[in-house]
Design an enzyme around this catalytic site. Sequence first.
Site: not given
Length: 229
Positions: A50, A54, A122, A125
């Site tokens: 994650e 991101d 989450d 990502e």
Amino acid sequence: MTDLTQETRDWLAATGFRVGNEQIWIEALTHGSFNGSRNGSDEADYQRLEFLGDRVLGLSVASWLYRASGSHEGQLSQRLNALVSGATCARIAREIGLSDHIRLGKQAREDGGADSDNILGDVMESLIGASFLDNGYDAARDVIYRLWDGELSGNAGKSKHPKSALQEWAAGNQRAMPKYEITDRSGPDHAARFTVAVSIHKVGEAQATASSKSEAEKLAAKAFLEEFG
């Protein structure tokens, strides 16, 4: 060693993800509660992927915005923050049916974890992070552009009230919330002038003057974004 189910493998392929190293994708879909629900299981969860995803998402969207728009930095930041927000990631996760493939512990699933904005965002990502590791940046970027197509061509982050935009900018950049203060009031009641300063701790301050407190706050937020956004 755990294998991807055929259903999940087919879903990933249909969504646009290419599976090479299965374990990366299993990790991307595994919530921390999954280990606690399986005796002695210590499979990695999605948190590290994650974190990576991101950054890949942010770079991909920032690159698209830079090429597609001649807007100034504050406006670009406003759109970027809207497009990569947890809410946007969760919305796209729902559109592609991600919730059916998240590996959750029994209690977390019963508590509605598969429909949690936080978890869906989450994991979205983390899948981007897995795509980056398994197939490289170009492949991850192309999947992002395909999945985010409606958001990129839409109005996300456009024409937002400057105070809302500044609040989103602060949250997206892990800064303190903006503080507004009237620093000066002049003129008679029927023609008063208000000067408002807006500041964010460890970032800076901007001021604006207008005929009402609310208008001065709006202009100050706009000035802040143009200078620091």
